[in-house]
Design a protein around this motif. Structure first.
Motif, PDB file in Angstrom:
ATOM      1  N   THR A   1     -16.731   6.097   2.259  1.00  0.00           N
ATOM      2  CA  THR A   1     -16.494   7.533   2.310  1.00  0.00           C
ATOM      3  C   THR A   1     -15.730   7.952   1.057  1.00  0.00           C
ATOM      4  OG1 THR A   1     -14.397   7.257   3.497  1.00  0.00           O
ATOM      5  CG2 THR A   1     -16.385   7.555   4.845  1.00  0.00           C
ATOM      6  N   ARG A   2     -15.725   9.227   0.786  1.00  0.00           N
ATOM      7  CA  ARG A   2     -15.005   9.713  -0.395  1.00  0.00           C
ATOM      8  C   ARG A   2     -13.515   9.454  -0.252  1.00  0.00           C
ATOM      9  NH1 ARG A   2     -14.178  16.237  -0.268  1.00  0.00           N
ATOM     10  NH2 ARG A   2     -12.657  16.196   1.394  1.00  0.00           N
ATOM     11  N   ALA A   3     -12.850   9.395  -1.386  1.00  0.00           N
ATOM     12  CA  ALA A   3     -11.393   9.286  -1.425  1.00  0.00           C
ATOM     13  C   ALA A   3     -10.877  10.542  -2.105  1.00  0.00           C
ATOM     14  CB  ALA A   3     -10.964   8.045  -2.191  1.00  0.00           C
ATOM     15  N   LYS A   4      -9.707  10.993  -1.702  1.00  0.00           N
ATOM     16  CA  LYS A   4      -9.118  12.177  -2.314  1.00  0.00           C
ATOM     17  C   LYS A   4      -7.660  11.882  -2.621  1.00  0.00           C
ATOM     18  CE  LYS A   4      -9.111  17.171  -2.102  1.00  0.00           C
ATOM     19  NZ  LYS A   4      -9.569  18.344  -1.373  1.00  0.00           N
ATOM     20  N   LEU A   5      -7.270  12.175  -3.875  1.00  0.00           N
ATOM     21  CA  LEU A   5      -5.924  11.910  -4.361  1.00  0.00           C
ATOM     22  C   LEU A   5      -5.275  13.206  -4.814  1.00  0.00           C
ATOM     23  CD1 LEU A   5      -8.144   9.779  -5.767  1.00  0.00           C
ATOM     24  CD2 LEU A   5      -6.075   8.764  -6.586  1.00  0.00           C
ATOM     25  N   PHE A   6      -3.975  13.270  -4.679  1.00  0.00           N
ATOM     26  CA  PHE A   6      -3.150  14.314  -5.269  1.00  0.00           C
ATOM     27  C   PHE A   6      -2.452  13.645  -6.433  1.00  0.00           C
ATOM     28  CE2 PHE A   6       1.002  16.282  -5.810  1.00  0.00           C
ATOM     29  CZ  PHE A   6       0.703  17.630  -5.795  1.00  0.00           C
ATOM     30  N   LYS A   7      -2.591  14.210  -7.654  1.00  0.00           N
ATOM     31  CA  LYS A   7      -1.993  13.583  -8.841  1.00  0.00           C
ATOM     32  C   LYS A   7      -1.144  14.585  -9.610  1.00  0.00           C
ATOM     33  CE  LYS A   7      -4.172  10.487 -11.221  1.00  0.00           C
ATOM     34  NZ  LYS A   7      -5.082   9.769 -12.115  1.00  0.00           N
ATOM     35  N   ALA A   8      -0.008  14.103 -10.081  1.00  0.00           N
ATOM     36  CA  ALA A   8       0.827  14.880 -10.994  1.00  0.00           C
ATOM     37  C   ALA A   8       0.966  14.078 -12.273  1.00  0.00           C
ATOM     38  CB  ALA A   8       2.192  15.160 -10.379  1.00  0.00           C
TER      39      ALA A   8
END
Length: 191
Positions: free
Chosen positions: A177-184
């Protein structure tokens, strides 16, 4: 916090390039840089030197003074709100299969900061890349394996990773399945 002029310059470069019907490879060749570097500049993943910015403006046949002209002279708001789906999609030359949504680019306490979400399709592997920032990654969903030097760091939903982006780093979505990241990204100031 004040508006991030460098991010605005990157957007302006991309908009001028598109208005003139040129692709990354054409502008890169005319300016003597790589398409990957131009993509990083347009997406505020690196800060160009003045000579590089000048070469790009020449390749675009756009005066440098127009490229660096302040683009956002509105007064600073007391807060920034980006509603779901309102982020600006980014197309990155070196990251096929990854979708970036730019949520914010600001200068915070003299440090340029860029915040994005990244969606990674199942089975995607992105080769090792480096950039001029420190990165903070928070896994929103799915799983990712980061390659950092000789180590493999397996991240799952809720995990956080912080590292020096100048170290070449790969990423892979090993799941179905897709992966989703929050990045700064906390941009280095240079010398």
């Amino acid at each position: 916090m004040k508006s991030d002029i460098l991010s605005a310059i990157g957007k302006k470069l991309r908009n001028v390039r598109k208005e003139k019907g040129m692709n990354l490879a054409e502008v890169a060749k005319k300016s003597g840089i790589t398409p990957g570097l131009l993509s990083k500049i347009e997406n505020f993943r690196t800060m160009p030197s003045l000579p590089v910015l000048y070469k790009i403006s020449e390749a675009l046949e756009e005066p440098l003074s127009e490229i660096v002209k302040p683009v956002d002279e509105e007064p600073e708001a007391s807060y920034t709100l980006i509603r779901s789906g309102e982020g600006e999609r980014e197309s990155r030359y070196d990251s096929k299969g990854l979708t970036y949504e730019n949520l914010m680019s600001k200068i915070i306490q003299s440090t340029p900061v860029k915040v994005v979400t990244v969606t990674v399709l199942p089975g995607i592997f992105r080769k090792p890349l480096a950039n001029d920032s420190y990165e903070l990654v928070y896994m929103l969903e799915g799983e990712i394996i980061y390659g950092l030097l000789d180590e493999k760091v397996h991240l799952k939903e809720g995990d956080t990773l912080y590292f020096n982006g100048q170290i070449p780093h790969s990423l892979k979505n090993p799941g179905s399945t897709r992966a989703k990241l929050f990045k700064a990204y906390f941009m280095n100031q240079g010398d």
